[in-house]
Each structure stands twice: as structure tokens, then as C-alpha cells.
Design an enzyme around this catalytic site. Structure first.
Site, mmCIF file in Angstrom:
data_model
loop_
_atom_site.group_PDB
_atom_site.id
_atom_site.type_symbol
_atom_site.label_atom_id
_atom_site.label_comp_id
_atom_site.label_asym_id
_atom_site.label_seq_id
_atom_site.Cartn_x
_atom_site.Cartn_y
_atom_site.Cartn_z
ATOM 1 N N LYS A 28 -5.065 -0.820 12.035
ATOM 2 C CA LYS A 28 -6.481 -0.773 12.368
ATOM 3 C C LYS A 28 -7.240 -0.098 11.224
ATOM 4 C CE LYS A 28 -8.024 3.121 13.455
ATOM 5 N NZ LYS A 28 -7.884 4.566 13.417
ATOM 6 N N GLY A 62 0.856 -1.194 0.000
ATOM 7 C CA GLY A 62 0.000 0.000 0.000
ATOM 8 C C GLY A 62 0.884 1.233 0.000
ATOM 9 N N HIS A 94 -8.067 3.328 20.062
ATOM 10 C CA HIS A 94 -7.112 4.205 20.753
ATOM 11 C C HIS A 94 -7.511 4.472 22.215
ATOM 12 C CE1 HIS A 94 -5.520 4.635 16.831
ATOM 13 N NE2 HIS A 94 -6.179 5.697 16.441
HETATM 14 N N1 NDP Z 1 -4.116 7.500 6.781
HETATM 15 C C1 NDP Z 1 -4.062 7.551 8.105
HETATM 16 O O1 NDP Z 1 -3.790 8.581 8.708
HETATM 17 C C2 NDP Z 1 -4.318 6.325 8.922
HETATM 18 C C3 NDP Z 1 -4.613 5.115 8.317
HETATM 19 N N2 NDP Z 1 -4.790 3.983 9.051
HETATM 20 C C4 NDP Z 1 -5.068 2.695 8.427
HETATM 21 O O2 NDP Z 1 -3.996 2.344 7.565
HETATM 22 C C5 NDP Z 1 -4.460 1.660 6.427
HETATM 23 C C6 NDP Z 1 -4.049 2.410 5.176
HETATM 24 O O3 NDP Z 1 -4.592 3.716 5.231
HETATM 25 P P1 NDP Z 1 -4.432 4.786 4.076
HETATM 26 O O4 NDP Z 1 -3.034 4.817 3.593
HETATM 27 O O5 NDP Z 1 -5.057 6.026 4.547
HETATM 28 O O6 NDP Z 1 -5.353 4.148 2.944
HETATM 29 P P2 NDP Z 1 -5.425 4.476 1.405
HETATM 30 O O7 NDP Z 1 -6.864 4.599 1.053
HETATM 31 O O8 NDP Z 1 -4.510 5.579 1.024
HETATM 32 O O9 NDP Z 1 -4.951 3.082 0.788
HETATM 33 C C7 NDP Z 1 -3.602 2.657 0.737
HETATM 34 C C8 NDP Z 1 -3.347 2.008 -0.613
HETATM 35 O O10 NDP Z 1 -4.132 0.820 -0.708
HETATM 36 C C9 NDP Z 1 -4.593 0.660 -2.029
HETATM 37 N N3 NDP Z 1 -6.056 0.595 -1.962
HETATM 38 C C10 NDP Z 1 -6.919 1.562 -1.612
HETATM 39 N N4 NDP Z 1 -8.185 1.125 -1.659
HETATM 40 C C11 NDP Z 1 -8.121 -0.156 -2.065
HETATM 41 C C12 NDP Z 1 -9.086 -1.150 -2.292
HETATM 42 N N5 NDP Z 1 -10.385 -0.928 -2.124
HETATM 43 N N6 NDP Z 1 -8.668 -2.372 -2.695
HETATM 44 C C13 NDP Z 1 -7.361 -2.613 -2.849
HETATM 45 N N7 NDP Z 1 -6.404 -1.686 -2.643
HETATM 46 C C14 NDP Z 1 -6.776 -0.502 -2.257
HETATM 47 C C15 NDP Z 1 -4.144 1.854 -2.813
HETATM 48 O O11 NDP Z 1 -2.965 1.478 -3.512
HETATM 49 P P3 NDP Z 1 -2.971 0.973 -5.014
HETATM 50 O O12 NDP Z 1 -4.240 1.375 -5.661
HETATM 51 O O13 NDP Z 1 -1.752 1.644 -5.610
HETATM 52 O O14 NDP Z 1 -2.788 -0.485 -4.898
HETATM 53 C C16 NDP Z 1 -3.769 2.864 -1.781
HETATM 54 O O15 NDP Z 1 -2.731 3.715 -2.197
HETATM 55 C C17 NDP Z 1 -5.972 1.562 6.596
HETATM 56 O O16 NDP Z 1 -6.273 0.340 7.201
HETATM 57 C C18 NDP Z 1 -6.292 2.719 7.524
HETATM 58 O O17 NDP Z 1 -7.472 2.506 8.234
HETATM 59 C C19 NDP Z 1 -4.648 3.999 10.422
HETATM 60 C C20 NDP Z 1 -4.354 5.165 11.095
HETATM 61 C C21 NDP Z 1 -4.214 6.436 10.410
HETATM 62 O O1 LIG Z 2 -6.197 6.545 13.796
HETATM 63 C C1 LIG Z 2 -6.499 7.706 13.619
HETATM 64 O O2 LIG Z 2 -5.832 8.649 14.298
HETATM 65 C C2 LIG Z 2 -5.821 9.994 13.843
HETATM 66 C C3 LIG Z 2 -5.338 10.829 15.022
HETATM 67 O O3 LIG Z 2 -4.036 10.439 15.363
HETATM 68 P P1 LIG Z 2 -3.121 11.452 16.215
HETATM 69 O O4 LIG Z 2 -1.908 10.666 16.493
HETATM 70 O O5 LIG Z 2 -2.909 12.647 15.340
HETATM 71 O O6 LIG Z 2 -3.893 11.799 17.428
HETATM 72 C C4 LIG Z 2 -7.191 10.444 13.389
HETATM 73 O O7 LIG Z 2 -7.103 11.723 12.804
HETATM 74 C C5 LIG Z 2 -7.732 9.462 12.374
HETATM 75 O O8 LIG Z 2 -9.071 9.796 12.066
HETATM 76 C C6 LIG Z 2 -7.713 8.052 12.896
HETATM 77 O O9 LIG Z 2 -7.989 7.140 11.835
#
Ligand code: NDP
Ligand SMILES: O=C1O[C@H](COP(=O)(O)O)[C@@H](O)[C@H](O)[C@H]1O
Length: 510
Positions: free
Chosen positions: A177, A38, A269
Site C-alpha cells: 500500500k 526496492g 488498516h
Molecule cells: N517504510 C515503511 O514502514 C512502510 C512502507 N510501506 C510501503 O512500502 C513501499 C516502500 O516503502 P519504503 O521502503 O519506505 O520506500 P523508500 O522511499 O525507501 O523506497 C524504496 C526504494 O525505492 C526506490 N525509490 C524511491 N523513490 C523512488 C522513485 N521516486 N522512483 C523510483 N524508485 C524510487 C529506492 O531505491 P533505488 O533508488 O535504489 O532504486 C528506494 O530505496 C511504499 O509503497 C510504502 O508506501 C508500507 C508500510 C510501511
Molecule cells: O502502514 C503504516 O503503518 C505504520 C504502523 O504500523 P504498526 O504495525 O507499527 O502499527 C505507520 O507508522 C506508517 O505511517 C504507515 O505507513
């Protein structure tokens, strides 16, 4: 499940002893491949790669033995990926560019063998180039992906990318998560992944467990005589664990609407923080001993009462085009949990989280009961409160009543203040992800969520979540930039929280 059932990997360098000791890293000799799946996504760019960079800068990732791989479907080159993340790494161009040279990108799908075979080939080439003896190399797969693809990705890793571990090497999987959406889906996910990997190979990351002041909780509680006799229902009136953000869903509306604030923040959290505040003293600091105690607290939480929660949604939330017009999803919730055990019977644990509120902070507020026989008539000024400010401006302060300096015998609310910026000047506080990724490399599962812990956490919230999902609850509307729905403050007062009027903690300045 008790600790006896959890297998400990043979080469976990620190997992079984109390504190990690830096010199023990030397025992890890095989080369290390860190694979971010990812890699094109938001988390990878903002958190995972920057954390890896900071570990590299501090010498925890040795360029002679580490290689980092990004994997995703997006078709980009190594340099494209490097350009995407460069801006998030820091200002030291020379180190940044050396770090970026450690990264290689592989494009492929999440459910077909071709991509993973290619990935395995690239990793193996790296291992061979470092003359890493077969069986000693280490492979860390970080799933920065939506949970829907965890099962196929884990199957592909198991099928195509495992290394031998007979010389102390390992394969570990870090999962982000949300781990499921309710009890059933979480158990289903755990079962699918559990068929492929041992619990000791799985690191369910909750980044709040990597925050400095969260990591301090056990030390504070169990290494200080002050707190031991006070930390119970005889002295504590209520505990609040609060998360506030002063911005809305900011481009993540689609994701957020599927989950809501309880699944996004409270079930993971804040509940993890509750465990550390409320658990009994573990037998030792071994990860399984700590996690056993956390499970016990979670299993002692009573079902949430109908009159002990308030849900809210900020005005304008549904204007986001990725959010359905009729969305019922809460962006704010206050939920009171009751722990049915000898220590906490009768003490409300108030978990509160909200987006688009009037401030950004996370803190724990432990409010003490009134002093019996108030000879100073000072009770109205406020109660003793012990506040642990997780962020921003990490601090602990104890609100207490003192004599007002001067000739008169009058009282005033003041504080004992341990503000980290003043007390630990120049000491950098590591990012949560940095610390937790280092733990995964060291094989220390203390700050990761065990499967039975996850199950117990979902058991608490699933009935309420199902009622929300079925449209049985309508969240109260609140103004962005406010404290949230007024009903939440009313609930706080009802369960016994006494607000101190006229006192505001001002973080000291240097
Ligand atoms: N972003 C944040 O701040 C936080 C995120 N998380 C968790 O981390 C994980 C990743 O989050 P985040 O990076 O925001 O997610 P993204 O939506 O940016 O997805 C990450 C990558 O996964 C691939 N992807 C997205 N959707 C799908 C799909 N439906 N099926 C298959 N591949 C897909 C894409 O890559 P490609 O298309 O190139 O394969 C994308 O670049 C999640 O579980 C999220 O809940 C947890 C805490 C904070
Ligand atoms: O997991 C998550 O956390 C962020 C907040 O993280 P913090 O370290 O900046 O407190 C929250 O914004 C996001 O919605 C949630 O997915």
C-alpha cells in the site's frame, strides 16, 4: 464482482481449504526465488528481509531450494546489501550469516529491459543450479517500492522474468500500500496491473491483516456462542477502531504529506479491521467467501456526513523541511462510518488515527448499550466494553460490573482479561509481515485485499479526501503528546460513546 469471477491458480496449496496445514507445504517441490524490488529502501530493510529471515529460522524457507534477490537502482554489491540489513535480523550471528549468503543483489532501473533481463538470468541460473525442472519453479516478486513505479515494474516482470507454470510453478506479485491516492488513481493502477496479471497472482498486502489479534477476529466472532446473539445493533452502542502513535512522521514527512493519515492508516488498516468486525459470517473460510463478505460491508457504508469527522495536524509538523509550509495534510482524523444494513443500522463505527499523540497503541473497543432497568444504580460507573488490544501487549478484555468484594452490596467496574503474554507464555507472536509472506508462498489470498474490495474502500473516502486536497478543510491544531483535538472527543460523545471515568485497564504482570 462476485467470487465466480476470480481465477484460482492451479497450484495454490492451501487457498481453497479452511486452515493451512503445515504438512501441505511438502507438495511445493520447485525451487523458490524471492525477489525484493526496492531492496535498498526502508521497508525492505526494516520489514521484508527480517520477515524472510524469521521464516528461514523457523524452517519455512529451505536453503536447498530458496534464493533471495534484491533489486534496485542503487549501485551496491551483494555484501553492501547484506551489511545494510544485517543489523535488523537478530543476534544469532551464525544463522544470520548463513541467511545472508542466500541473498544476491542485482542493480538496474525500473523501466528498462536490461536490468530485468539480468535479473531473469540470475534467477534462471539459481533454478538451474537446483535442477529445478522448467515449469515447476516459483517466483515471488515483492514490490517494496513507491506505487508510482508499480506499472513499469510489472510490465518488466511480465516481459522479462516470467517462468513457465505448466508443472505447477508460479509467478506472484506482492504489492505494498498505498494502492493509489483515490478511487480513480486506484482503479487506473488496478487496470494497468490487471492487464498483466491475473487477480490470483496479485497479493495486495495490508500488514494489519497479518497481526495476531486481527487474524483472531473471525474465530472470536464465529466460533463463540457468547458473541453470536450480542453482535448487533440491539446490544452494541458503538464501535471504535483506534490507531495511535506517540511519534510524528520521523523522516517520512515527504511521503506522509502527499498521503495524510486517512490514506496512510484509515482507508486501509482501520477499514480492513472494520470489515472483519462488521461482516456477516462467510459461507466458508475460502478466501473468496471471506472477501465477498468484506466487500458487502464496504458497499453498505453510507457517505461520510459533514458533521461526523474531525481532522487535526500536530503543532510542529510543518517544521519538517520536506513538508510544505502551508501543508493542510491531516496527521490526525476521527471519522464516523455508518453501515446501512440490518445488523448495524444506527451503530456508529468510529475510526480514529493519529500521529504524535500521547500513546502508541491500536485497539478495537466495542461498547455495549446500558442494561435496561438498572436496579443496582451502577450505570454511571460505565458500560460493558469488549476491548481487543492489537498492540502493544496483545490482549482481549471485557469491562464488566461486579459486586465489590466485601460485606457491602456495592458494585465496581472490573474485567475478564485474556492477556496473551500471561496466557501464552513463551509462545512467540509472529510479525505480521512474516505471516503474510508465508501466505503468499502458500498461495493463500485470504488476508490480502481483492481488487473490488479496494475499489469499495476508495469509494468511501474519496469525496472527503478530494475536499481536503482542494483545501476546503483546515485541520485543527493539536499539541504533540496530547489526545488530539478536543473536537474529536466531543464528536465521540455526540455519537454516543460513553467514557468510563476512574477505571483504567492495567495489563497484568507475570
Ligand atoms: N517504510 C515503511 O514502514 C512502510 C512502507 N510501506 C510501503 O512500502 C513501499 C516502500 O516503502 P519504503 O521502503 O519506505 O520506500 P523508500 O522511499 O525507501 O523506497 C524504496 C526504494 O525505492 C526506490 N525509490 C524511491 N523513490 C523512488 C522513485 N521516486 N522512483 C523510483 N524508485 C524510487 C529506492 O531505491 P533505488 O533508488 O535504489 O532504486 C528506494 O530505496 C511504499 O509503497 C510504502 O508506501 C508500507 C508500510 C510501511
Ligand atoms: O502502514 C503504516 O503503518 C505504520 C504502523 O504500523 P504498526 O504495525 O507499527 O502499527 C505507520 O507508522 C506508517 O505511517 C504507515 O505507513
Amino acid at each position: 464482482m462476485g467470487s465466480g469471477q476470480w481465477m484460482v491458480e492451479r497450484r495454490s496449496s492451501f487457498g481453497n481449504d479452511s486452515f493451512p496445514k503445515e504438512h501441505e507445504t511438502a507438495s511445493e517441490s520447485g525451487c523458490l526465488s524471492i525477489i525484493v524490488l526496492g531492496a535498498s529502501g526502508d521497508l525492505a530493510k526494516k520489514k521484508t528481509f527480517p520477515a524472510l529471515y524469521h521464516l528461514y529460522r523457523q524452517g519455512f524457507l529451505d536453503s536447498n531450494e530458496v534464493h533471495i534477490f534484491g533489486y534496485a537502482r542503487t549501485k551496491i554489491s551483494d555484501d553492501d546489501l547484506r551489511d545494510r540489513i544485517r543489523g535488523y535480523l537478530g543476534k544469532d550471528a551464525e544463522h544470520v550469516s548463513k541467511f545472508l549468503q542466500l541473498i544476491k543483489y542485482v542493480s538496474g532501473s525500473y523501466d528498462s529491459e536490461d536490468g530485468f533481463q539480468l535479473l531473469d538470468k540470475e534467477i534462471s541460473q539459481h533454478e538451474e543450479s537446483k535442477n529445478s525442472s522448467e515449469g515447476s519453479s516459483r517466483r515471488l516478486f515483492y514490490l517494496a517500492l513507491p506505487p508510482s513505479v508499480y506499472p513499469p515494474v510489472c510490465r518488466m516482470i511480465k516481459k522479462c522474468c516470467m517462468n513457465n507454470s505448466d508443472l505447477g510453478g508460479w509467478t506472484r506479485i506482492v504489492i505494498e500500500k498505498p494502492f493509489g491516492k483515490d478511487l480513480e488513481s486506484a482503479e487506473n493502477l488496478s487496470a494497468q496491473i490487471g492487464e498483466l496479471f491475473e487477480e490470483a497472482q496479485l497479493y495486495r498486502i495490508d500488514h494489519y491483516l497479518g497481526k495476531e489479534l486481527v487474524q483472531n477476529l473471525l474465530v472470536l466472532r464465529f466460533a463463540n456462542r457468547f458473541f453470536l446473539p450480542l453482535w448487533n445493533r440491539d446490544n452494541i452502542a458503538n464501535v471504535q477502531i483506534v490507531f495511535r502513535e506517540d511519534f510524528g512522521t520521523e523522516g517520512r514527512g515527504g511521503y506522509f504529506d502527499e498521503y495524510g493519515i486517512i490514506r496512510d492508516i484509515i482507508q486501509n488498516h482501520l477499514l480492513q479491521v472494520l470489515c472483519l468486525v462488521a461482516m456477516e459470517k462467510p459461507v466458508s473460510l475460502k478466501p473468496e467467501h471471506i472477501r465477498d463478505e468484506k466487500v458487502k460491508v464496504l458497499q453498505s457504508v453510507l457517505p461520510i456526513q459533514d458533521n461526523e469527522f474531525v481532522l487535526g495536524q500536530y503543532e510542529g509538523y510543518r517544521d519538517d523541511p520536506t513538508v510544505p509550509d502551508q501543508s493542510n495534510t491531516p496527521t490526525f482524523a476521527t471519522v464516523v462510518l455508518r453501515i446501512h444494513n440490518e445488523r448495524w443500522e444506527g451503530v456508529p463505527f468510529i475510526l480514529k488515527a493519529g500521529k504524535a499523540l500521547n500513546s502508541r497503541k491500536a485497539e478495537i473497543r466495542v461498547q455495549f448499550k446500558d442494561v435496561p432497568g438498572d436496579i443496582f444504580k451502577c450505570q454511571k460507573q460505565g458500560r460493558n466494553e469488549f476491548v481487543i488490544r492489537l498492540q502493544p501487549l496483545e490482549a482481549m478484555y471485557m469491562k464488566l460490573t461486579v459486586k465489590q468484594p466485601g460485606l457491602e452490596m456495592s458494585t465496581v467496574q472490573s474485567e475478564l482479561d485474556l492477556s496473551y503474554m500471561q496466557r501464552y507464555q513463551g509462545v512467540p507472536i509472529p510479525e505480521a509481515y512474516e505471516r503474510l509472506i508465508l501466505d503468499t508462498i502458500r498461495g493463500d489470498q485470504q488476508h490480502f485485499v481483492r481488487r473490488d474490495e479496494l475499489k469499495a474502500a476508495w469509494e468511501i473516502f474519496t469525496p472527503l479526501l478530494h475536499r481536503i486536497d482542494n483545501g476546503e478543510m483546515k485541520p485543527k491544531e493539536y499539541q504533540p503528546g496530547s489526545r488530539g483535538p478536543v473536537e474529536a472527543d466531543e464528536l465521540l460523545a455526540k455519537v454516543g460513546y460513553v467514557q468510563t471515568h476512574g477505571y483504567i485497564w492495567i495489563p497484568p504482570t507475570l
